[in-house]
Motif scaffolding. Structure first.
Motif, PDB file in Angstrom:
ATOM      1  N   ALA A  29       0.834  -1.203   0.000  1.00 24.68           N
ATOM      2  CA  ALA A  29       0.000   0.000   0.000  1.00 24.68           C
ATOM      3  C   ALA A  29       0.872   1.257   0.000  1.00 24.68           C
ATOM      4  CB  ALA A  29      -0.922  -0.012   1.226  1.00 24.68           C
ATOM      5  N   SER A  30       1.962   1.231   0.774  1.00 21.44           N
ATOM      6  CA  SER A  30       2.884   2.373   0.822  1.00 21.44           C
ATOM      7  C   SER A  30       3.561   2.576  -0.532  1.00 21.44           C
ATOM      8  CB  SER A  30       3.939   2.154   1.906  1.00 21.44           C
ATOM      9  OG  SER A  30       3.336   2.010   3.175  1.00 21.44           O
ATOM     10  N   ALA A  31       3.942   1.463  -1.176  1.00 22.12           N
ATOM     11  CA  ALA A  31       4.594   1.552  -2.490  1.00 22.12           C
ATOM     12  C   ALA A  31       3.674   2.208  -3.520  1.00 22.12           C
ATOM     13  CB  ALA A  31       5.007   0.157  -2.955  1.00 22.12           C
ATOM     14  N   PHE A  32       2.380   1.868  -3.501  1.00 26.18           N
ATOM     15  CA  PHE A  32       1.416   2.492  -4.415  1.00 26.18           C
ATOM     16  C   PHE A  32       1.361   3.999  -4.182  1.00 26.18           C
ATOM     17  CE2 PHE A  32      -1.030  -1.750  -4.468  1.00 26.18           C
ATOM     18  CZ  PHE A  32      -0.285  -2.192  -5.553  1.00 26.18           C
ATOM     19  N   TYR A  33       1.363   4.392  -2.906  1.00 34.41           N
ATOM     20  CA  TYR A  33       1.297   5.820  -2.581  1.00 34.41           C
ATOM     21  C   TYR A  33       2.535   6.548  -3.096  1.00 34.41           C
ATOM     22  CZ  TYR A  33       1.394  10.130   0.130  1.00 34.41           C
ATOM     23  OH  TYR A  33       1.460  11.458   0.498  1.00 34.41           O
ATOM     24  N   PHE A  34       3.727   6.003  -2.801  1.00 32.02           N
ATOM     25  CA  PHE A  34       4.966   6.657  -3.213  1.00 32.02           C
ATOM     26  C   PHE A  34       5.058   6.750  -4.739  1.00 32.02           C
ATOM     27  CE2 PHE A  34       6.694   4.938   0.970  1.00 32.02           C
ATOM     28  CZ  PHE A  34       6.561   6.171   1.611  1.00 32.02           C
ATOM     29  N   ALA A  35       4.533   5.750  -5.431  1.00 27.31           N
ATOM     30  CA  ALA A  35       4.582   5.755  -6.893  1.00 27.31           C
ATOM     31  C   ALA A  35       3.697   6.847  -7.489  1.00 27.31           C
ATOM     32  CB  ALA A  35       4.163   4.389  -7.432  1.00 27.31           C
ATOM     33  N   LEU A  36       2.577   7.155  -6.822  1.00 26.79           N
ATOM     34  CA  LEU A  36       1.612   8.120  -7.355  1.00 26.79           C
ATOM     35  C   LEU A  36       1.806   9.538  -6.834  1.00 26.79           C
ATOM     36  CD1 LEU A  36      -1.639   5.944  -7.124  1.00 26.79           C
ATOM     37  CD2 LEU A  36      -0.400   6.563  -9.200  1.00 26.79           C
ATOM     38  N   SER A  37       2.385   9.664  -5.640  1.00 26.80           N
ATOM     39  CA  SER A  37       2.458  10.971  -4.983  1.00 26.80           C
ATOM     40  C   SER A  37       3.508  11.877  -5.626  1.00 26.80           C
ATOM     41  CB  SER A  37       2.773  10.800  -3.498  1.00 26.80           C
ATOM     42  OG  SER A  37       2.871  12.067  -2.867  1.00 26.80           O
ATOM     43  N   LYS A  38       3.175  13.171  -5.718  1.00 31.55           N
ATOM     44  CA  LYS A  38       4.114  14.177  -6.199  1.00 31.55           C
ATOM     45  C   LYS A  38       4.645  15.032  -5.055  1.00 31.55           C
ATOM     46  CE  LYS A  38       1.978  14.346 -10.777  1.00 31.55           C
ATOM     47  NZ  LYS A  38       1.309  15.180 -11.796  1.00 31.55           N
ATOM     48  N   ASN A  39       4.318  14.651  -3.836  1.00 34.59           N
ATOM     49  CA  ASN A  39       4.803  15.372  -2.652  1.00 34.59           C
ATOM     50  C   ASN A  39       6.309  15.166  -2.527  1.00 34.59           C
ATOM     51  OD1 ASN A  39       5.425  16.266  -0.044  1.00 34.59           O
ATOM     52  ND2 ASN A  39       3.433  15.635   0.775  1.00 34.59           N
ATOM     53  N   PRO A  40       7.119  16.243  -2.440  1.00 36.27           N
ATOM     54  CA  PRO A  40       8.582  16.091  -2.324  1.00 36.27           C
ATOM     55  C   PRO A  40       8.997  15.233  -1.129  1.00 36.27           C
ATOM     56  CG  PRO A  40       7.991  18.380  -2.742  1.00 36.27           C
ATOM     57  CD  PRO A  40       6.716  17.658  -2.479  1.00 36.27           C
ATOM     58  N   ALA A  41       8.198  15.286  -0.045  1.00 27.86           N
ATOM     59  CA  ALA A  41       8.528  14.511   1.158  1.00 27.86           C
ATOM     60  C   ALA A  41       8.279  13.027   0.962  1.00 27.86           C
ATOM     61  CB  ALA A  41       7.712  15.030   2.347  1.00 27.86           C
ATOM     62  N   ALA A  42       7.588  12.666  -0.132  1.00 27.19           N
ATOM     63  CA  ALA A  42       7.243  11.258  -0.361  1.00 27.19           C
ATOM     64  C   ALA A  42       8.221  10.561  -1.296  1.00 27.19           C
ATOM     65  CB  ALA A  42       5.833  11.150  -0.935  1.00 27.19           C
ATOM     66  N   SER A  43       9.334  11.217  -1.619  1.00 31.86           N
ATOM     67  CA  SER A  43      10.329  10.560  -2.458  1.00 31.86           C
ATOM     68  C   SER A  43      11.002   9.434  -1.678  1.00 31.86           C
ATOM     69  CB  SER A  43      11.372  11.567  -2.933  1.00 31.86           C
ATOM     70  OG  SER A  43      12.173  11.989  -1.840  1.00 31.86           O
ATOM     71  N   LEU A  44      11.383   8.379  -2.391  1.00 36.32           N
ATOM     72  CA  LEU A  44      11.988   7.227  -1.718  1.00 36.32           C
ATOM     73  C   LEU A  44      13.290   7.599  -1.021  1.00 36.32           C
ATOM     74  CD1 LEU A  44      11.327   4.366  -4.308  1.00 36.32           C
ATOM     75  CD2 LEU A  44      10.131   4.821  -2.157  1.00 36.32           C
ATOM     76  N   ASP A  45      14.048   8.539  -1.596  1.00 34.54           N
ATOM     77  CA  ASP A  45      15.289   8.982  -0.958  1.00 34.54           C
ATOM     78  C   ASP A  45      15.008   9.595   0.409  1.00 34.54           C
ATOM     79  OD1 ASP A  45      16.669   8.131  -3.145  1.00 34.54           O
ATOM     80  OD2 ASP A  45      16.941  10.121  -4.024  1.00 34.54           O
ATOM     81  N   MET A  46      13.977  10.441   0.456  1.00 32.13           N
ATOM     82  CA  MET A  46      13.623  11.098   1.713  1.00 32.13           C
ATOM     83  C   MET A  46      13.134  10.080   2.747  1.00 32.13           C
ATOM     84  SD  MET A  46      13.413  13.946   3.398  1.00 32.13           S
ATOM     85  CE  MET A  46      13.460  15.244   2.138  1.00 32.13           C
ATOM     86  N   VAL A  47      12.314   9.137   2.311  1.00 34.46           N
ATOM     87  CA  VAL A  47      11.792   8.116   3.227  1.00 34.46           C
ATOM     88  C   VAL A  47      12.934   7.275   3.794  1.00 34.46           C
ATOM     89  CG1 VAL A  47      10.329   6.072   3.433  1.00 34.46           C
ATOM     90  CG2 VAL A  47       9.578   8.001   2.043  1.00 34.46           C
ATOM     91  N   ALA A  48      13.850   6.836   2.915  1.00 36.51           N
ATOM     92  CA  ALA A  48      14.979   6.008   3.355  1.00 36.51           C
ATOM     93  C   ALA A  48      15.852   6.764   4.346  1.00 36.51           C
ATOM     94  CB  ALA A  48      15.803   5.573   2.146  1.00 36.51           C
ATOM     95  N   MET A  49      16.117   8.054   4.053  1.00 33.15           N
ATOM     96  CA  MET A  49      16.951   8.851   4.951  1.00 33.15           C
ATOM     97  C   MET A  49      16.297   9.009   6.323  1.00 33.15           C
ATOM     98  SD  MET A  49      18.426  12.717   4.429  1.00 33.15           S
ATOM     99  CE  MET A  49      16.830  13.489   4.753  1.00 33.15           C
ATOM    100  N   GLN A  50      14.997   9.307   6.329  1.00 35.53           N
ATOM    101  CA  GLN A  50      14.270   9.462   7.591  1.00 35.53           C
ATOM    102  C   GLN A  50      14.259   8.159   8.381  1.00 35.53           C
ATOM    103  OE1 GLN A  50      12.727  12.079   9.080  1.00 35.53           O
ATOM    104  NE2 GLN A  50      13.391  13.516   7.514  1.00 35.53           N
ATOM    105  N   PHE A  51      14.026   7.065   7.679  1.00 37.43           N
ATOM    106  CA  PHE A  51      13.954   5.761   8.356  1.00 37.43           C
ATOM    107  C   PHE A  51      15.297   5.404   8.992  1.00 37.43           C
ATOM    108  CE2 PHE A  51      14.534   1.132   8.218  1.00 37.43           C
ATOM    109  CZ  PHE A  51      13.475   0.735   9.027  1.00 37.43           C
ATOM    110  N   LEU A  52      16.369   5.516   8.214  1.00 38.81           N
ATOM    111  CA  LEU A  52      17.685   5.135   8.720  1.00 38.81           C
ATOM    112  C   LEU A  52      18.128   6.049   9.858  1.00 38.81           C
ATOM    113  CD1 LEU A  52      19.488   4.306   5.351  1.00 38.81           C
ATOM    114  CD2 LEU A  52      18.719   2.693   7.106  1.00 38.81           C
TER     115      LEU A  52
END
Length: 432
Positions: A29-52
């Motif tokens: 479900a999260s992958a679908f959101y990230f694929a469709l979202s144009k929100n800069p905060a929803a980029s995979l790079d940003m998510v990975a950085m926040q998570f780590l």
């Protein structure tokens, strides 16, 4: 509600209805959101950085695999046998003695593992076998095993409290202390219910040991029981952190099982490692997928929306606690405890902070709430564990456990509205 968010919620709901496991469901479900979202905060790079960044800063999480490792050692060595025998000696000659032993053993074991499933799968098989030999009803036997296992994460240590501490910032030490009296209150409630049932069904009495036999058994049990002192004593004297205490207690449990009880060989050790890695891997997958889920919820400002909605219903903290308890009890009937912890607790924390509800008090209340969910049909994990161990049909167990769930809910609402029960021991230790 934008299109990516609608797709996110619809896809997660569909995966739940299709019975896809919760972690892959949240990830997809999260992958679908990230694929469709144009929100800069929803980029995979940003998510990975926040998570780590967040995970690397959460040293308390290291305690989780250590507690899992300790629980596996306890269940593999002779420690569970010692606990069961000691609890049996404590109960003595009492109507329905093995029902009481079941509860007392869970109280003791809860101070060593912090996991309800470890209690049910380790002590549970021993308890069910002993109760069957004395002709206790299968449904009652499995139900009391599942209900008493909920004490595991309430009395410290507690794996769910570790995750709550990470999310809320509440002190893990004070959370552990806050769970002691509620855990004992659950035990007392279940033993009162057991006494009533034992008389109504004429369950057999236990056997009282002679003083010399009792003290001999107690001396043999002390090394196993001392693991609680090693764990909690290390934390509350300030000698070690909770994470270090987990490592110390796991090492102590290993020494006791190998050198004192001589019931732990190389093959057992390898199996413990495999089980620990498997459980830790499952928890890690849940943490990762739930973090992605929670991240989406946060950047879409859903906690603020929910807080405004619920505070629009009432700003009375007592009614709010009632509302949150009811919602979480319903969630517990359908969702995994870890998913509830990592996804839904961050949503209600702004409400708790805004109403000035104590975080330690709320933490113990919500952990008990979620533990009740483990015994609640239709998807209570403890029900499946005891059914698998015993071969008893779920419908037979569910019929017997409903009154016990009522006992647990009564305790839940007592500690919800009498916070001094939770906060008494933390305040005695300096909590303000």
């Amino acid at each position: 509600m934008n299109l990516p968010l609608i797709v996110f919620f619809v896809s997660f709901t569909l995966m739940f209805l299709l019975r896809i496991p919760i972690a892959p469901g949240m990830m997809m479900a999260s992958a679908f959101y990230f694929a469709l979202s144009k929100n800069p905060a929803a980029s995979l790079d940003m998510v990975a950085m926040q998570f780590l960044t967040n995970m690397n800063a959460s040293f308390i999480l290291i305690a989780v695999p250590l507690f899992v490792f300790m629980a596996e050692i306890m269940n593999s060595g002779k420690v569970t046998n010692m606990i069961f025998s000691f609890a049996n000696a404590l109960v003595g000659k009492r109507k329905g003695a093995l029902g009481h032993v079941n509860v007392v053993a869970s109280i003791i074991f809860s101070g060593m593992t912090g996991s309800a499933l470890a209690d049910a799968s380790g002590l549970g098989s021993m308890e069910i076998k002993a109760m069957r030999e004395q002709n206790y009803d299968d449904g009652y036997t499995c139900a009391i095993t599942a209900a008493s296992a909920t004490i595991g994460p309430i009395i410290p240590p507690s794996i769910p409290m570790v995750f709550y501490s990470m999310l809320s910032g509440a002190s893990i030490g004070y959370l552990f202390l806050g769970g002691v009296l509620p855990g004992l209150l659950i035990g007392a409630g279940l033993m009162i219910y057991t006494a009533i049932i034992a008389r109504a069904r004429n369950y057999p009495e236990g056997q009282s040991l002679k003083p010399r036999e009792f003290w001999k058994l107690t001396l043999r049990s002390i090394p196993a029981l001392f693991s609680v002192v090693v764990l909690l004593g290390g934390i509350y004297t300030g000698v070690v952190t909770p994470t270090e205490a987990g490592a110390l207690a796991a090492f102590y449990a290993l020494l006791v099982s190998v050198f004192l009880y001589r019931a732990f060989g190389w093959k057992d050790f390898m199996q413990v490692l495999v089980n620990t890695v498997r459980t830790t891997g499952t928890l890690s997958l849940l943490v990762g997928s739930a973090y992605a889920f929670s991240y989406i919820v946060t950047i879409e400002k859903i906690p603020n929306f929910v807080a405004g909605l619920m505070l629009g219903i009432t700003q009375n903290k007592y009614l709010m606690l009632l509302l949150i308890n009811v919602v979480f009890l319903i969630l517990g009937m359908f969702l995994d405890t870890m998913a509830i912890t990592l996804v839904f607790i961050p949503i209600v924390l702004p409400i708790i902070n805004q109403l000035g509800i104590d975080l330690v008090h709320f933490g113990v209340v919500i952990v008990l709430n979620m533990m009740i969910g483990l015994s609640t049909p239709p998807y209570g994990m403890l029900l499946f564990v005891v059914s698998g161990i015993s071969g008893t049909p779920l419908k037979v167990i569910i019929k017997e456990i409903i009154p016990m769930i009522f006992v647990l809910i009564v305790v839940l609402f007592i500690i919800t509205y009498v916070p001094d029960i939770v906060l008494l021991i933390p305040r005695m230790s300096g909590y303000r």
